[in-house]
Design a protein around this motif. Structure first.
Motif, PDB file in Angstrom:
ATOM      1  N   ALA A  46      -7.164  11.339   0.545  1.00 29.45           N
ATOM      2  CA  ALA A  46      -7.091  10.229   1.478  1.00 29.45           C
ATOM      3  C   ALA A  46      -7.464  10.534   2.949  1.00 29.45           C
ATOM      4  CB  ALA A  46      -6.006   9.362   1.518  1.00 29.45           C
ATOM      5  N   GLY A  47      -7.025  11.749   3.130  1.00 27.75           N
ATOM      6  CA  GLY A  47      -7.056  12.154   4.580  1.00 27.75           C
ATOM      7  C   GLY A  47      -8.439  12.870   4.695  1.00 27.75           C
ATOM      8  N   MET A  48      -9.310  13.271   3.729  1.00 29.35           N
ATOM      9  CA  MET A  48     -10.502  13.649   3.673  1.00 29.35           C
ATOM     10  C   MET A  48     -11.518  12.503   3.549  1.00 29.35           C
ATOM     11  SD  MET A  48     -10.795  16.878   3.998  1.00 29.35           S
ATOM     12  CE  MET A  48      -9.314  17.524   4.646  1.00 29.35           C
ATOM     13  N   GLY A  49     -11.032  11.149   3.295  1.00 29.96           N
ATOM     14  CA  GLY A  49     -11.689  10.021   3.310  1.00 29.96           C
ATOM     15  C   GLY A  49     -12.082   9.630   1.842  1.00 29.96           C
ATOM     16  N   ASN A  50     -11.599  10.024   0.853  1.00 33.32           N
ATOM     17  CA  ASN A  50     -11.504   9.773  -0.470  1.00 33.32           C
ATOM     18  C   ASN A  50     -10.285   8.820  -0.826  1.00 33.32           C
ATOM     19  OD1 ASN A  50     -12.422   9.412  -3.205  1.00 33.32           O
ATOM     20  ND2 ASN A  50     -11.690  11.440  -3.860  1.00 33.32           N
ATOM     21  N   TYR A  51     -10.296   7.682  -0.622  1.00 37.90           N
ATOM     22  CA  TYR A  51      -9.227   6.552  -0.828  1.00 37.90           C
ATOM     23  C   TYR A  51      -9.810   5.367  -1.624  1.00 37.90           C
ATOM     24  CZ  TYR A  51     -10.973   5.000   3.688  1.00 37.90           C
ATOM     25  OH  TYR A  51     -11.667   4.440   4.745  1.00 37.90           O
ATOM     26  N   ASP A  52      -8.668   4.788  -2.168  1.00 38.74           N
ATOM     27  CA  ASP A  52      -9.158   3.466  -2.959  1.00 38.74           C
ATOM     28  C   ASP A  52      -8.078   2.468  -2.389  1.00 38.74           C
ATOM     29  OD1 ASP A  52     -10.037   1.561  -4.570  1.00 38.74           O
ATOM     30  OD2 ASP A  52      -8.839   2.337  -6.390  1.00 38.74           O
ATOM     31  N   LEU A  53      -8.594   1.516  -1.715  1.00 41.76           N
ATOM     32  CA  LEU A  53      -7.489   0.461  -1.141  1.00 41.76           C
ATOM     33  C   LEU A  53      -7.027  -0.653  -2.120  1.00 41.76           C
ATOM     34  CD1 LEU A  53      -8.959  -0.025   2.466  1.00 41.76           C
ATOM     35  CD2 LEU A  53      -6.909   1.464   1.646  1.00 41.76           C
ATOM     36  N   THR A  54      -7.652  -0.635  -3.332  1.00 36.81           N
ATOM     37  CA  THR A  54      -7.603  -1.646  -4.348  1.00 36.81           C
ATOM     38  C   THR A  54      -6.165  -1.393  -5.077  1.00 36.81           C
ATOM     39  OG1 THR A  54      -8.688  -0.371  -6.064  1.00 36.81           O
ATOM     40  CG2 THR A  54     -10.002  -2.037  -4.508  1.00 36.81           C
ATOM     41  N   VAL A  55      -5.666  -0.218  -4.895  1.00 39.39           N
ATOM     42  CA  VAL A  55      -4.338   0.237  -5.766  1.00 39.39           C
ATOM     43  C   VAL A  55      -3.225  -0.297  -5.013  1.00 39.39           C
ATOM     44  CG1 VAL A  55      -5.089   2.552  -6.548  1.00 39.39           C
ATOM     45  CG2 VAL A  55      -4.093   2.251  -4.409  1.00 39.39           C
ATOM     46  N   PHE A  56      -3.299  -0.872  -3.825  1.00 35.73           N
ATOM     47  CA  PHE A  56      -2.157  -1.612  -3.005  1.00 35.73           C
ATOM     48  C   PHE A  56      -2.278  -2.953  -3.451  1.00 35.73           C
ATOM     49  CE2 PHE A  56      -3.498   1.864  -0.462  1.00 35.73           C
ATOM     50  CZ  PHE A  56      -2.315   3.029  -0.483  1.00 35.73           C
ATOM     51  N   THR A  57      -3.069  -3.409  -4.263  1.00 41.79           N
ATOM     52  CA  THR A  57      -3.206  -5.248  -4.375  1.00 41.79           C
ATOM     53  C   THR A  57      -1.763  -5.504  -5.029  1.00 41.79           C
ATOM     54  OG1 THR A  57      -4.173  -4.649  -6.605  1.00 41.79           O
ATOM     55  CG2 THR A  57      -5.613  -5.341  -4.631  1.00 41.79           C
ATOM     56  N   ASN A  58      -1.042  -4.908  -5.706  1.00 49.88           N
ATOM     57  CA  ASN A  58       0.026  -5.375  -6.477  1.00 49.88           C
ATOM     58  C   ASN A  58       1.443  -4.707  -6.002  1.00 49.88           C
ATOM     59  OD1 ASN A  58      -1.459  -6.945  -8.348  1.00 49.88           O
ATOM     60  ND2 ASN A  58      -2.014  -5.177  -9.896  1.00 49.88           N
ATOM     61  N   LEU A  59       1.185  -4.462  -4.655  1.00 47.77           N
ATOM     62  CA  LEU A  59       2.419  -3.661  -3.926  1.00 47.77           C
ATOM     63  C   LEU A  59       3.428  -4.693  -3.470  1.00 47.77           C
ATOM     64  CD1 LEU A  59       3.301  -0.930  -3.185  1.00 47.77           C
ATOM     65  CD2 LEU A  59       2.097  -1.206  -0.868  1.00 47.77           C
ATOM     66  N   SER A  60       4.726  -4.535  -3.772  1.00 44.81           N
ATOM     67  CA  SER A  60       5.667  -5.490  -3.456  1.00 44.81           C
ATOM     68  C   SER A  60       5.984  -5.718  -2.086  1.00 44.81           C
ATOM     69  CB  SER A  60       6.987  -5.193  -4.446  1.00 44.81           C
ATOM     70  OG  SER A  60       7.506  -3.942  -3.613  1.00 44.81           O
ATOM     71  N   ILE A  61       5.788  -4.678  -1.525  1.00 44.03           N
ATOM     72  CA  ILE A  61       5.905  -4.737   0.259  1.00 44.03           C
ATOM     73  C   ILE A  61       4.664  -5.223   1.116  1.00 44.03           C
ATOM     74  CG2 ILE A  61       7.753  -3.001   0.233  1.00 44.03           C
ATOM     75  CD1 ILE A  61       5.749  -0.990   1.208  1.00 44.03           C
ATOM     76  N   GLY A  62       3.666  -5.307   0.131  1.00 46.54           N
ATOM     77  CA  GLY A  62       2.469  -5.988   0.931  1.00 46.54           C
ATOM     78  C   GLY A  62       1.573  -5.162   0.856  1.00 46.54           C
ATOM     79  N   THR A  63       0.217  -5.664   0.624  1.00 49.62           N
ATOM     80  CA  THR A  63      -1.071  -4.706   0.746  1.00 49.62           C
ATOM     81  C   THR A  63      -1.352  -4.081   1.875  1.00 49.62           C
ATOM     82  OG1 THR A  63      -1.819  -6.590  -1.101  1.00 49.62           O
ATOM     83  CG2 THR A  63      -3.553  -4.908  -0.056  1.00 49.62           C
ATOM     84  N   VAL A  64      -1.148  -4.730   3.046  1.00 52.38           N
ATOM     85  CA  VAL A  64      -1.544  -4.471   4.338  1.00 52.38           C
ATOM     86  C   VAL A  64      -0.865  -3.334   4.835  1.00 52.38           C
ATOM     87  CG1 VAL A  64      -1.419  -5.155   6.806  1.00 52.38           C
ATOM     88  CG2 VAL A  64      -1.846  -6.759   5.141  1.00 52.38           C
ATOM     89  N   ILE A  65       0.455  -3.020   4.188  1.00 48.97           N
ATOM     90  CA  ILE A  65       1.308  -1.875   4.418  1.00 48.97           C
ATOM     91  C   ILE A  65       0.705  -0.584   3.908  1.00 48.97           C
ATOM     92  CG2 ILE A  65       3.439  -0.582   4.265  1.00 48.97           C
ATOM     93  CD1 ILE A  65       4.070  -3.036   5.552  1.00 48.97           C
ATOM     94  N   GLY A  66      -0.072  -0.584   2.589  1.00 50.37           N
ATOM     95  CA  GLY A  66      -0.588   0.313   1.906  1.00 50.37           C
ATOM     96  C   GLY A  66      -1.954   0.653   2.627  1.00 50.37           C
TER      97      GLY A  66
END
Length: 199
Positions: A46-66
């Motif tokens: 993620a620090g190098m720019g290789n990240y996937d924001l779709t993994v945070f869709t089912n997060l209980s504390i909210g997608t925005v936090i991820g």
């Protein structure tokens, strides 16, 4: 150079481990963040720019936090990397600046014998303005005379003639200052002697 790189890698690893710990605590419920070793690689990626924001869709504390956390990881990683690159370059520059200054001084010291006064032609360059204009009148003498003894004699005479006005001016100023200050010196001496007599 290798020492700076090793320090950089160590500090960068500490930053990655800190970010990994925070992401493990925040997103431990997700499968991608369940094992610490995998989380290190995920945070590094993620620090190098290789990240996937779709993994945070089912997060209980909210997608925005991820998503905000991934953006912070990218920013922190880039700032740390940029600061270390600048620090390494500044350190290298300071080392080479000292070496280049030493090389410069070495060159000056090596050329000192070149700047020694020539007893035959030195009178052309030793004059101070405005008296150095007189050097023009000596050029024919230097061009026509080939005898070393005569050249040395002429150079010595010309140097004395060129510095005679300066010597006369500074001698006159010195004598005038002494004559002006002489009464004050006598008054000061008399004052000190009277002071000693009173004791």
């Amino acid at each position: 150079m290798a020492g700076e790189v090793i320090k950089f890698i160590f500090i960068w690893a500490v930053v990655i481990v800190c970010l990994t710990s925070v992401s493990s605590l925040l997103f431990g419920e997700l499968a991608e963040y369940s094992q610490f070793v995998e989380v290190i690689f995920t945070t590094f990626g993620a620090g190098m720019g290789n990240y996937d924001l779709t993994v945070f869709t089912n997060l209980s504390i909210g997608t925005v936090i991820g998503e905000v956390f991934v953006v912070l990881v990218v920013i922190i990683n880039n700032v740390v990397l940029l600061n270390f690159v600048i620090a390494i370059q500044a350190d290298t520059y300071s080392k080479f600046t000292n070496e280049s200054l030493g090389i410069y001084y070495d060159g000056i010291i090596a050329r000192i014998p070149i700047y020694e006064d020539d007893s035959r032609y030195g009178g052309l360059i030793v004059g101070t303005p405005p008296f150095n204009v007189l050097s023009i009148f000596m050029i024919p003498f230097y061009l026509l005379v080939k005898n070393d003894k005569t050249l040395k004699w002429g150079n010595d005479l010309f140097t004395r003639v060129m510095f005679a006005p300066l010597a006369l001016i500074f001698t006159a100023l010195f004598m005038a200052a002494n004559l002006l200050l002489l009464p004050f010196a006598y008054l000061s001496a008399i004052f000190k002697k009277v002071k000693l007599l009173r004791k």
